[in-house]
Design an enzyme around this catalytic site. Structure first.
Site, PDB file in Angstrom:
ATOM      1  N   HIS A 215       0.860  -1.182   0.000  1.00 31.98           N
ATOM      2  CA  HIS A 215       0.000   0.000   0.000  1.00 31.98           C
ATOM      3  C   HIS A 215       0.894   1.228   0.000  1.00 31.98           C
ATOM      4  O   HIS A 215       1.866   1.287   0.758  1.00 31.98           O
ATOM      5  CB  HIS A 215      -0.895   0.006   1.242  1.00 31.98           C
ATOM      6  N   ARG A 259      -2.562   0.941  -6.762  1.00 32.94           N
ATOM      7  CA  ARG A 259      -1.619   0.883  -5.643  1.00 32.94           C
ATOM      8  C   ARG A 259      -0.227   0.450  -6.066  1.00 32.94           C
ATOM      9  O   ARG A 259       0.775   0.974  -5.578  1.00 32.94           O
ATOM     10  CB  ARG A 259      -2.153  -0.078  -4.585  1.00 32.94           C
ATOM     11  N   HIS A 323       0.437  -4.842   2.626  1.00 34.33           N
ATOM     12  CA  HIS A 323      -0.944  -4.565   2.985  1.00 34.33           C
ATOM     13  C   HIS A 323      -1.885  -5.740   2.751  1.00 34.33           C
ATOM     14  O   HIS A 323      -2.810  -5.971   3.524  1.00 34.33           O
ATOM     15  CB  HIS A 323      -1.413  -3.375   2.166  1.00 34.33           C
ATOM     16  N   ARG A 366      -5.053  -5.750  -6.111  1.00 36.81           N
ATOM     17  CA  ARG A 366      -6.435  -5.527  -5.681  1.00 36.81           C
ATOM     18  C   ARG A 366      -6.768  -4.043  -5.669  1.00 36.81           C
ATOM     19  O   ARG A 366      -5.947  -3.221  -5.244  1.00 36.81           O
ATOM     20  CB  ARG A 366      -6.627  -6.091  -4.271  1.00 36.81           C
ATOM     21  N   SER A 371     -11.899  -5.682  -1.242  1.00 39.61           N
ATOM     22  CA  SER A 371     -11.657  -6.859  -0.414  1.00 39.61           C
ATOM     23  C   SER A 371     -12.839  -7.157   0.493  1.00 39.61           C
ATOM     24  O   SER A 371     -13.278  -8.306   0.629  1.00 39.61           O
ATOM     25  CB  SER A 371     -10.408  -6.680   0.426  1.00 39.61           C
TER      26      SER A 371
HETATM   27  C1  LIG Z   1      -5.596  -1.414   7.935  1.00 42.05           C
HETATM   28  C2  LIG Z   1      -6.403  -2.053   6.850  1.00 42.05           C
HETATM   29  C3  LIG Z   1      -7.398  -1.342   6.199  1.00 42.05           C
HETATM   30  C4  LIG Z   1      -8.142  -1.932   5.187  1.00 42.05           C
HETATM   31  N1  LIG Z   1      -9.130  -1.225   4.575  1.00 42.05           N
HETATM   32  C5  LIG Z   1      -9.921  -1.832   3.667  1.00 42.05           C
HETATM   33  C6  LIG Z   1     -11.054  -1.157   3.114  1.00 42.05           C
HETATM   34  O1  LIG Z   1     -11.348  -0.030   3.448  1.00 42.05           O
HETATM   35  N2  LIG Z   1     -11.802  -1.801   2.200  1.00 42.05           N
HETATM   36  C7  LIG Z   1     -11.524  -3.082   1.807  1.00 42.05           C
HETATM   37  O2  LIG Z   1     -12.257  -3.614   0.980  1.00 42.05           O
HETATM   38  N3  LIG Z   1     -10.474  -3.746   2.332  1.00 42.05           N
HETATM   39  C8  LIG Z   1      -9.681  -3.155   3.249  1.00 42.05           C
HETATM   40  N4  LIG Z   1      -8.634  -3.853   3.791  1.00 42.05           N
HETATM   41  C9  LIG Z   1      -8.481  -5.260   3.485  1.00 42.05           C
HETATM   42  C10 LIG Z   1      -9.560  -6.047   4.219  1.00 42.05           C
HETATM   43  O3  LIG Z   1      -9.843  -5.429   5.434  1.00 42.05           O
HETATM   44  C11 LIG Z   1      -9.144  -7.473   4.491  1.00 42.05           C
HETATM   45  O4  LIG Z   1      -8.665  -8.068   3.337  1.00 42.05           O
HETATM   46  C12 LIG Z   1     -10.374  -8.250   4.969  1.00 42.05           C
HETATM   47  O5  LIG Z   1     -10.934  -7.596   6.070  1.00 42.05           O
HETATM   48  C13 LIG Z   1     -10.034  -9.664   5.311  1.00 42.05           C
HETATM   49  O6  LIG Z   1     -11.183 -10.226   5.877  1.00 42.05           O
HETATM   50  P1  LIG Z   1     -11.245 -11.742   6.255  1.00 42.05           P
HETATM   51  O7  LIG Z   1     -12.596 -11.993   6.755  1.00 42.05           O
HETATM   52  O8  LIG Z   1     -10.745 -12.551   5.121  1.00 42.05           O
HETATM   53  O9  LIG Z   1     -10.166 -11.891   7.411  1.00 42.05           O
HETATM   54  P2  LIG Z   1     -10.059 -11.174   8.851  1.00 42.05           P
HETATM   55  O10 LIG Z   1     -10.991 -10.064   9.015  1.00 42.05           O
HETATM   56  O11 LIG Z   1      -8.606 -10.950   9.043  1.00 42.05           O
HETATM   57  O12 LIG Z   1     -10.534 -12.319   9.820  1.00 42.05           O
HETATM   58  C14 LIG Z   1      -9.832 -13.523   9.965  1.00 42.05           C
HETATM   59  C15 LIG Z   1     -10.461 -14.327  11.076  1.00 42.05           C
HETATM   60  O13 LIG Z   1      -9.873 -15.607  11.101  1.00 42.05           O
HETATM   61  C16 LIG Z   1      -9.527 -15.926  12.427  1.00 42.05           C
HETATM   62  N5  LIG Z   1      -8.344 -16.793  12.392  1.00 42.05           N
HETATM   63  C17 LIG Z   1      -7.202 -16.619  11.697  1.00 42.05           C
HETATM   64  N6  LIG Z   1      -6.358 -17.619  11.939  1.00 42.05           N
HETATM   65  C18 LIG Z   1      -6.976 -18.453  12.783  1.00 42.05           C
HETATM   66  C19 LIG Z   1      -6.621 -19.676  13.399  1.00 42.05           C
HETATM   67  N7  LIG Z   1      -5.442 -20.255  13.192  1.00 42.05           N
HETATM   68  N8  LIG Z   1      -7.513 -20.267  14.227  1.00 42.05           N
HETATM   69  C20 LIG Z   1      -8.727 -19.677  14.459  1.00 42.05           C
HETATM   70  N9  LIG Z   1      -9.108 -18.544  13.899  1.00 42.05           N
HETATM   71  C21 LIG Z   1      -8.240 -17.943  13.073  1.00 42.05           C
HETATM   72  C22 LIG Z   1      -9.240 -14.624  13.105  1.00 42.05           C
HETATM   73  O14 LIG Z   1      -9.457 -14.742  14.487  1.00 42.05           O
HETATM   74  C23 LIG Z   1     -10.274 -13.712  12.458  1.00 42.05           C
HETATM   75  O15 LIG Z   1     -11.491 -13.776  13.134  1.00 42.05           O
HETATM   76  C24 LIG Z   1      -7.875  -3.267   4.801  1.00 42.05           C
HETATM   77  C25 LIG Z   1      -6.887  -3.991   5.452  1.00 42.05           C
HETATM   78  C26 LIG Z   1      -6.148  -3.384   6.451  1.00 42.05           C
HETATM   79  C27 LIG Z   1      -5.049  -4.193   7.098  1.00 42.05           C
END
Ligand SMILES: Cc1cc2nc3c(=O)[nH]c(=O)nc-3n(C[C@H](O)[C@H](O)[C@H](O)COP(=O)(O)OP(=O)(O)OC[C@H]3O[C@@H](n4cnc5c(N)ncnc54)[C@H](O)[C@@H]3O)c2cc1C
Length: 553
Positions: A215, A259, A323, A366, A371
């Site tokens: 990022h 990006r 990122h 992306r 996301s």
């Molecule tokens: C600072 C930041 C800002 C962002 N802003 C945006 C935005 O504005 N718009 C956008 O579209 N995207 C954005 N992104 C990207 C986006 O937020 C992420 O890609 C997305 O939220 C990922 O969601 P997820 O549900 O896949 O994983 P996460 O939200 O990371 O959730 C993963 C889950 O899996 C669980 N888990 C992981 N490993 C284990 C394990 N071994 N055992 C049990 N549980 C486990 C964790 O506890 C958690 O609950 C941003 C990312 C960041 C870092």
């Protein structure tokens, strides 16, 4: 959560495992918003799809991108009906005023980007999801598999250290990204690629792992994200000479180019000596106090708290930071981690969604706000497919004792180690090696060196010392388990990156500077072989309506 909710609502018996309380997941950190073309307002989802395809540098699978962009508007309305609050205009409608421009989206920006509430705090946790059946915080240990089929997981209960086998007809991994393989990263400490590693060890392929997104605006030092919102509102990027250097790299889109393009421009400026202490500057001054306090309050707060800069008065030092992982566990558009037609090999009964998965809708790069959309669309779809699979299949037969025993023995091995490295040492060495070898610009030699180091660390990891011998909340042991996952991911990233002999999206090689459509319109699949070696396979990119063209912003 979207998957669990869909399945639970349809009457399935769902258990949700998480290593943190679910609303503490990294999704909670999203600041920018979520993309959707509201077709009832005249938005055209094809434009969103085209932007996504172009943003992906033509590596995204267009059938999957079409699914995501076509279903986005309806999904946003679904979220609304569940109680997710989005910004509204004066007439109370979604998104005319509440919208922002983010990078690389010349069209339909206005209605496509919905921020909820405070622009800095977008998709709030769905209250219905919070009420789902979570009772204990547990950590996945291992996927239970037999003959290429998944029958559930072995998991450790963090509070007690107990190990349980959890039977499931269908298992969905939604474990998020791997940003912490690098340092600094915008990602939360829990983003350690666990799910990717679990699936990989169980025999499912990882795809496009070389595609790691940097990022362009992360804060000096900590790597904390300053969202694209700032540039969306009109902030400039300037170098040490006060030049808006994006003029030279993306004359049309300027700061809003995608990006990968902006990150490369910044690193080029930094390498050419137009930096201030390894950083360039994000300049919001001309936006004025009122706009900053209304639209960029969060960025104002973060810059003030973490580097002591008041963005109303001064530009803030930033640089590119890791990122997002575009690659991940290969899935089809229904989240399946296996191919029913047998073209590629995977693990039946296993599904993946969100950042841990690679559908692939993001390809080589992306777009901002795509996301969260990916997580809700493919979260829902994977639950639908998982329910269909579960209703047509019985539980896998397995011996609980064997699986639980194996996991306990593995953990005990760490507790018994003495004389090896500390977890934190190996972790830092890994992140440093990855930063050096697999940064914004890559070269064969540097990548090979990083890979050799990571492989050395995999050996050191076997003897890693866990000092805390206790059972309850043994975070030291948990960090060790996470490190094992990160090392798998690091190795896969390096192997994929060395293999892809071209520059595409976020994968930018100085020794192969051009995109090579003739040889590389394909995805790289990595499997863990029987002796833990990495084996490769290729699958073609799916093209439906957009032929590859030169990518200019
Ligand atoms: C600072 C930041 C800002 C962002 N802003 C945006 C935005 O504005 N718009 C956008 O579209 N995207 C954005 N992104 C990207 C986006 O937020 C992420 O890609 C997305 O939220 C990922 O969601 P997820 O549900 O896949 O994983 P996460 O939200 O990371 O959730 C993963 C889950 O899996 C669980 N888990 C992981 N490993 C284990 C394990 N071994 N055992 C049990 N549980 C486990 C964790 O506890 C958690 O609950 C941003 C990312 C960041 C870092």
């Amino acid at each position: 959560m979207r998957a669990a909710l869909e399945a639970a609502r349809s009457g399935a018996n769902v258990a949700m495992l998480s290593k943190v309380y679910p609303v503490r997941s990294h999704s909670n950190a999203a600041q920018g918003g979520i993309n959707a073309a509201l077709t009832d307002r005249g938005d055209d989802w094809h434009e969103h799809a085209y932007d996504t395809v172009k943003g992906s540098d033509f590596l995204g699978d267009q059938d999957a991108i079409e699914v995501m962009c076509r279903e986005a508007g309806q999904e946003l309305i679904n979220l609304e009906h569940m109680g997710v609050i989005f910004n509204r205009d004066e007439e109370g409608r979604l998104g005319t005023r509440a919208l922002r421009r983010t990078a690389a989206r010349p069209h339909v920006l206005r209605r496509r980007h919905h921020g909820a509430g405070d622009p800095a705090r977008d998709v709030r946790a769905d209250p219905q999801v919070q009420r789902s059946r979570l009772r204990r915080v547990v950590r996945h240990g291992t996927l239970i598999t037999d003959h290429g089929r998944c029958g559930g997981v072995v998991a450790m209960e963090m509070r007690t250290g107990e190990v349980h086998a959890i039977r499931a007809k269908a298992t969905i991994l939604a474990t998020g990204g791997l940003g912490r393989v690098f340092e600094p990263s915008t990602n939360a400490l829990i983003c350690t690629g666990d799910g990717m590693s679990l699936a990989y060890r169980a025999g499912a392929p990882l795809m496009d792992m070389e595609m790691v997104q940097y990022h362009p605006t992360t804060l000096k030092g900590s790597g904390v994200l300053l969202s694209e919102g700032a540039r969306g509102e009109g902030a400039y990027l300037i170098n040490s000479r006060g030049e808006r250097f994006m003029e030279r790299y993306a004359p049309n889109m300027m700061e809003l180019a995608s990006r990968d393009v902006v990150s490369r421009a910044e690193i080029t400026e930094i390498n050419e000596g137009n930096d201030i202490d390894g950083c360039v500057l994000l300049d919001c001054r001309h936006l004025g106090r009122a706009k900053i306090m209304e639209r960029l309050m969060y960025i104002h707060e973060v810059a003030m708290d973490l580097v002591g800069v008041d963005i109303i008065k001064d530009p803030v030092p930033i640089r590119p930071g890791v990122h997002y992982q575009m690659g991940g566990i290969k899935t089809d558009v229904d989240g399946r981690c296996w191919d029913p037609s047998g073209k590629w090999k995977g693990v039946e009964g296993l599904f993946a969604a969100g950042e841990t998965a690679c559908v692939s809708v993001h390809g080589g790069n992306r777009l901002g706000a795509n996301s969260l959309l990916d997580t809700v669309i493919f979260g829902r779809r994977s639950a639908e497919a998982a329910m269909a699979y579960a209703s047509g299949n019985n539980h896998l037969e397995f011996s609980e004792d064997t699986w639980v025993g194996g996991e306990k023995a593995m953990m005990q091995g760490f507790l018994d180690n003495s004389g090896g490295d500390l977890v934190a040492r190996v972790r830092l060495d890994m992140a440093t090696a990855m930063d050096e070898g697999l940064g914004v610009y890559r070269l064969e030699e540097g990548m090979q060196e990083a890979l050799d180091k990571v492989r050395g660390m995999k050996d050191r990891f076997k003897n890693v010392v866990v000092q805390d011998k206790g059972k309850a909340f043994n975070t030291n042991l948990i960090f060790a388990l996470e490190l094992g996952c990160m090392l798998d991911c690091a190795e896969a990233i390096a192997v994929g990156a060395i293999d892809r002999k071209e520059s595409r999206g976020a994968h930018s090689r100085l020794d192969y500077a051009a995109r090579d459509d003739e040889n590389w319109m394909k995805h790289i699949l990595l499997y863990q072989g029987p002796g833990n070696e990495v084996t490769k396979e290729y699958v073609p990119i799916v093209i439906t309506q957009w032929q590859p063209e030169e990518r200019k912003y």
